[in-house]
Design a protein around this motif. Structure first.
Motif, PDB file in Angstrom:
ATOM      1  N   THR A  96       0.836  -1.210   0.000  1.00  0.00           N
ATOM      2  CA  THR A  96       0.000   0.000   0.000  1.00  0.00           C
ATOM      3  C   THR A  96       0.872   1.261   0.000  1.00  0.00           C
ATOM      4  O   THR A  96       0.646   2.192  -0.768  1.00  0.00           O
ATOM      5  N   LYS A 100       0.986   3.998  -2.912  1.00  0.00           N
ATOM      6  CA  LYS A 100       0.613   5.384  -2.605  1.00  0.00           C
ATOM      7  C   LYS A 100       1.728   6.352  -3.030  1.00  0.00           C
ATOM      8  O   LYS A 100       1.467   7.411  -3.605  1.00  0.00           O
ATOM      9  N   THR A 101       2.962   5.979  -2.756  1.00  0.00           N
ATOM     10  CA  THR A 101       4.073   6.818  -3.181  1.00  0.00           C
ATOM     11  C   THR A 101       4.066   6.967  -4.700  1.00  0.00           C
ATOM     12  O   THR A 101       4.188   8.066  -5.234  1.00  0.00           O
ATOM     13  N   ASN A 104       1.187   9.173  -6.003  1.00  0.00           N
ATOM     14  CA  ASN A 104       1.385  10.605  -5.759  1.00  0.00           C
ATOM     15  C   ASN A 104       2.551  11.187  -6.547  1.00  0.00           C
ATOM     16  O   ASN A 104       2.503  12.336  -6.966  1.00  0.00           O
ATOM     17  N   GLU A 114      -1.854  15.919  -5.116  1.00  0.00           N
ATOM     18  CA  GLU A 114      -1.569  14.621  -4.499  1.00  0.00           C
ATOM     19  C   GLU A 114      -2.758  14.190  -3.649  1.00  0.00           C
ATOM     20  O   GLU A 114      -3.493  15.018  -3.143  1.00  0.00           O
ATOM     21  N   ASP A 116      -4.486  12.722  -0.389  1.00  0.00           N
ATOM     22  CA  ASP A 116      -4.216  12.477   1.026  1.00  0.00           C
ATOM     23  C   ASP A 116      -4.668  11.054   1.362  1.00  0.00           C
ATOM     24  O   ASP A 116      -5.238  10.357   0.520  1.00  0.00           O
ATOM     25  N   ALA A 117      -4.399  10.662   2.588  1.00  0.00           N
ATOM     26  CA  ALA A 117      -4.641   9.263   2.958  1.00  0.00           C
ATOM     27  C   ALA A 117      -6.094   8.851   2.701  1.00  0.00           C
ATOM     28  O   ALA A 117      -6.358   7.768   2.185  1.00  0.00           O
ATOM     29  N   VAL A 118      -7.009   9.731   3.032  1.00  0.00           N
ATOM     30  CA  VAL A 118      -8.427   9.374   2.925  1.00  0.00           C
ATOM     31  C   VAL A 118      -8.842   9.205   1.460  1.00  0.00           C
ATOM     32  O   VAL A 118      -9.445   8.198   1.092  1.00  0.00           O
ATOM     33  N   PHE A 120      -6.900   8.697  -1.086  1.00  0.00           N
ATOM     34  CA  PHE A 120      -6.156   7.575  -1.677  1.00  0.00           C
ATOM     35  C   PHE A 120      -6.866   6.261  -1.371  1.00  0.00           C
ATOM     36  O   PHE A 120      -7.049   5.405  -2.241  1.00  0.00           O
ATOM     37  N   LEU A 121      -7.275   6.135  -0.122  1.00  0.00           N
ATOM     38  CA  LEU A 121      -7.946   4.906   0.283  1.00  0.00           C
ATOM     39  C   LEU A 121      -9.234   4.670  -0.469  1.00  0.00           C
ATOM     40  O   LEU A 121      -9.580   3.539  -0.813  1.00  0.00           O
ATOM     41  N   MET A 124      -8.321   3.524  -3.854  1.00  0.00           N
ATOM     42  CA  MET A 124      -7.787   2.177  -3.802  1.00  0.00           C
ATOM     43  C   MET A 124      -8.908   1.150  -3.623  1.00  0.00           C
ATOM     44  O   MET A 124      -8.885   0.087  -4.247  1.00  0.00           O
ATOM     45  N   LYS A 125      -9.873   1.488  -2.795  1.00  0.00           N
ATOM     46  CA  LYS A 125     -10.973   0.548  -2.563  1.00  0.00           C
ATOM     47  C   LYS A 125     -11.806   0.326  -3.820  1.00  0.00           C
ATOM     48  O   LYS A 125     -12.204  -0.801  -4.106  1.00  0.00           O
TER      49      LYS A 125
ATOM     50  N   TYR B   6      -6.960   1.727   7.479  1.00  0.00           N
ATOM     51  CA  TYR B   6      -6.987   3.176   7.579  1.00  0.00           C
ATOM     52  C   TYR B   6      -5.868   3.661   8.491  1.00  0.00           C
ATOM     53  O   TYR B   6      -5.133   4.583   8.184  1.00  0.00           O
ATOM     54  N   ASP B   9      -2.653   3.474   6.943  1.00  0.00           N
ATOM     55  CA  ASP B   9      -2.422   4.450   5.921  1.00  0.00           C
ATOM     56  C   ASP B   9      -2.117   5.834   6.455  1.00  0.00           C
ATOM     57  O   ASP B   9      -1.375   6.593   5.861  1.00  0.00           O
ATOM     58  N   ASP B  13       1.038   7.909   5.326  1.00  0.00           N
ATOM     59  CA  ASP B  13       0.951   9.248   4.790  1.00  0.00           C
ATOM     60  C   ASP B  13       2.043  10.132   5.367  1.00  0.00           C
ATOM     61  O   ASP B  13       2.777  10.790   4.654  1.00  0.00           O
ATOM     62  N   ILE B  16       5.533   9.245   4.075  1.00  0.00           N
ATOM     63  CA  ILE B  16       5.887   9.660   2.736  1.00  0.00           C
ATOM     64  C   ILE B  16       6.078  11.165   2.641  1.00  0.00           C
ATOM     65  O   ILE B  16       7.018  11.642   2.036  1.00  0.00           O
ATOM     66  N   ILE B 450       8.715   6.727  -9.326  1.00  0.00           N
ATOM     67  CA  ILE B 450       9.399   7.115  -8.091  1.00  0.00           C
ATOM     68  C   ILE B 450      10.874   7.355  -8.403  1.00  0.00           C
ATOM     69  O   ILE B 450      11.547   6.469  -8.940  1.00  0.00           O
TER      70      ILE B 450
END
Lengths: 254, 492
Positions: A96, A100-101, A104, A114, A116-118, A120-121, A124-125, B6, B9, B13, B16, B450
């Motif tokens: 994951t 994510k890297t 972004n 980019e 954010d975590a939310v 992105f999730l 992804m889902k 969650y 993640d 976050d 990164i 990357i």
């Protein structure tokens, strides 16, 4: 979208690609087939910019830009994706986190905000559902201890996440059983749209039962020696690569 | 599962973001604060020790204790068995006492000299922020003197003492006399003796019986003055059934000459007590040509005195020109547990010789060692560890894992594991691996957009993950950032 002109390239002074010409338009699926050692994987590596390979002639334009001028990471940003024949393992790095890297970095390159975590999730889902990706795989270290099939599914999942314009699949079917091929192919078919393109490199025709190509090219000895519709793949399957080899010999003799 | 991913993640976050932020920065703590300092003249003698002791208004017993240590030090030889090379230190050129001059001794954080506070803001430790938000109690030691301790009142309501060592000597002399040098005697080694003679401050921490310290206790060490050495002394006592987690962070300005840091840390855990000690060491490592940097010669030792006690060391070592330290645990109590988790990174001309000692004396004692060494540039990185099982240590158990990763082909990784077993019921396991970052790993990352610098940071953080997970959250973030910065420019 992609225009390859008289591309010549090799490794450690040995020439492998001896003048490739190929054009791929948006919405198309091309398959490249050929016997072992014909230069299939070299073509994939050169397009992605693997440093060990040296381009000795010709050009590659990608959406009007000179692809060969770009670093490998910039090529990814420009929308080129390579599904590896042998995906590498990175111990300890969660899948994951890696994806994510990558997402972004690519978004940054494309001038997009980019995630954010939310968000992105959320993305992804959605893709996990679409690609029937197992969540457990994503929490594990990147490709570490993955089976062959799991590695390939992970490649296709990354493709879906990175939304490339051109996906190059390097022998994605190798080492997979028929169920795994079907799952992987389903993923590719869901990814297909009128705006993107797929270049499927394969040794066997069976992958093309699932990912149906618009064009089939036969690579032999560093050159594309024959192009045709999907029926060409069936013909190869039936008659083997020898018939191509023989044709070439006959041409040379004539 | 949902909340799991969650949570994971959120962690990712921050990881990164930080890597991105910092892959292109240099050692950013290299600034110098212009504050007037109250200094002793350079050199070491009985007079200097008397000077330090009287500056600190110490009782007679403390002065005698120091002088005794000094006499022992004079008879000792500087050790040379470590896998490191450095020019001889001239102990007469060092300033042994340097205190930022403050007009009045601050009674609270608000009274701290504004220049000093700016320094700590630059270090990313805003005392006020710390105080307000994070719930971490901080003691700040600059050069030789403790500047400020936060959260004191809240802690004292629980009977927890967290203050500077100087204050402890004044206010809690009985505790200090009872425990100081009970784990690391002055005669233990050359640098411990030196420290005992000249230490000027450090942190003191006492957790009473059956008390769980409600916040992380933290000390930030900063060397500022030129030509000065820093010799701090930390003493942590956890009474029966108590728990404390302690964090230590270190930075220093960039200077061309080498500076000496010789600290002593002693931990004492009574029955069922647990001490977690985490360090993020980021002393100036010297520049890319090997000029300057801190010599970090530190003695850290914990004593699991009571049954069922536990001491756990976690360290991330990225700084210092030379690091020479072996946080150790003496497993005296039956069923006591010792742990050592370490990531040591060396780049350019850095040298690190670090590891641990686990001495199993009690019955059914357990220890676990996880060491991750990362070498880049022309650096040398050594793990040196000793697992000792005494003749009465029935059913002792140890597991050691030492992994090394090399970046480039001019650096070195070395492993020196020593095992001494005197009881045949012991089970001692040792595993070691050495790996390199592969071209194919980097290309794979590149193909996903990357760049190489970020790829190295990801691969390294993956390699060190097991240890990183042992750090408290606030520190883990900082540590990951440090790994990325330390290895900058080492590949490609």
């Amino acid at each position: 979208m992609l225009r390859i002109k008289d591309l010549q390239a090799g490794i450690e002074g040995k020439q492998i690609l001896k003048g490739i010409n190929l054009e791929i338009g948006a919405g198309e699926v091309h398959a490249i087939m050929g016997p072992n050692g014909s230069g299939k994987s070299t073509l994939a590596s050169v397009l992605a910019g693997r440093p060990e390979y040296e381009v000795t002639g010709g050009s590659v334009t990608f959406n009007g830009k000179d692809l060969l001028e770009f670093s490998p990471e910039a090529r990814a940003g420009e929308g080129l994706f390579l599904a590896f024949q042998y995906p590498v393992e990175i111990p300890g790095l969660s899948t994951t986190n890696f994806i994510k890297t990558a997402v972004n970095e690519v978004r940054k390159y494309r001038g997009q905000q980019e995630l954010d975590a939310v968000s992105f999730l959320k993305v992804m889902k959605e893709k996990m559902k679409l690609m029937e990706m197992d969540q457990a795989l994503l929490t594990r270290a990147l490709n570490e201890g993955f089976s062959g099939g799991e590695k390939k599914r992970n490649e296709i999942f990354q493709m879906a996440m990175l939304e490339p314009k051109l996906a190059v699949l390097d022998e994605t079917d190798s080492g997979l059983d028929i169920d795994a091929i079907r799952i992987v192919s389903d993923g590719v078919n869901k990814f297909r749209s009128k705006d993107n393109a797929v270049l499927a490199i394969t040794h066997y025709q069976r992958l093309l039962d699932y990912i149906v190509p618009d064009f089939v090219h036969v690579l032999y000895n560093g050159r594309i020696v024959k192009s045709g519709s999907k029926e060409l793949a069936l013909e190869l399957e039936e008659r083997g690569y020898d018939f191509i080899k023989n044709e070439i010999k006959e041409e040379a003799a004539a | 599962m949902k909340s799991d991913i969650y949570h994971q993640d959120k962690h990712i976050d921050s990881e990164i973001d930080i890597i991105e932020q910092t892959v292109s920065s240099e050692y950013k703590y290299g600034f110098v604060t212009n504050i007037e300092a109250d200094e002793a003249p350079p050199g070491l003698s009985e007079d200097i020790i008397r000077f330090i002791s009287s500056k600190k208004n110490e009782p007679e017993w403390m002065l005698e204790w120091r002088l005794k240590a000094f006499k022992q030090w004079q008879k000792m030889e500087e050790p040379n068995w470590a896998h490191i090379k450095y020019p001889r230190v001239n102990y007469q050129d060092i300033i042994y006492y340097s205190a930022p001059k403050q007009k009045v001794k601050p009674g609270s954080i608000e009274e701290v000299d504004p220049e000093l506070r700016k320094t700590f803001d630059k270090l990313g430790i805003s005392l006020e922020e710390q105080k307000r938000i994070s719930g971490v109690a901080v003691d700040v030691v600059m050069d030789s003197v403790s500047i400020a301790t936060t959260f004191k009142t809240q802690l004292s309501e629980l009977g927890i003492i967290f203050c500077s060592m100087s204050e402890a000597i004044q206010k809690h002399p009985d505790l200090v006399r009872k425990y100081l040098s009970s784990v690391v005697p002055a005669s233990d080694n050359y640098f411990a003796a030196l420290n005992s003679a000249v230490f000027s401050d450090g942190s003191f921490c006492y957790i009473p019986k059956n008390t769980r310290c409600p916040m992380e206790l933290s000390t930030y060490f900063r060397i500022n003055a030129q030509n000065s050495g820093q010799f701090e002394r930390t003493l942590i006592i956890a009474e029966e059934g108590s728990y404390v987690s302690y964090l230590e962070g270190c930075t220093a300005p960039k200077r061309d000459e080498n500076q000496l840091h010789a600290a002593v840390v002693e931990l004492i855990a009574m029955e069922r007590a647990e001490i977690k000690y985490s360090t993020v060491q980021n002393w100036f490592p010297g520049d890319k040509d090997g000029n300057g940097g801190i010599y970090n010669f530190v003695t850290k030792r914990g004593l699991c005195k009571g049954d069922y006690s536990k001491i756990s060391w976690a360290q991330v070592e990225t700084g210092s020109a030379i690091t020479w330290k072996y946080p150790s645990v003496i497993l005296k109590g039956d069923y006591s547990v010792g742990e050592f988790y370490s990531v040591a990174v060396t780049n350019h001309f850095q040298q690190a010789d670090t590891g641990t000692k686990m001495s199993h004396l009690g019955k059914h004692t357990k220890s676990r060692i996880v060491s991750k060494g990362i070498s880049a540039g022309k650096s040398q990185n050594s793990y040196r560890g000793l697992v000792h099982v005494g003749k009465n240590a029935l059913n002792a158990r140890n597991f050691s894992q030492c992994d090394s990763m090399l970046l480039g082909d001019k650096c070195g990784a070395h492993t020196f594991p020593y095992i001494e077993v005197k009881n045949n019921t012991a089970i001692v396991e040792h595993e070691a691996t050495t790996s390199k970052i592969g071209e194919d790993q980097l290309f794979y990352c590149n193909q996903r957009g990357i760049d190489t610098e970020t790829a190295v940071a990801l691969i390294i953080n993956g390699f060190a993950r097991e240890v990183m997970n042992k750090l408290p959250m606030e520190f883990a973030v900082e540590a990951k950032k440090l790994l990325a910065v330390s290895l900058e420019g080492s590949v490609g």
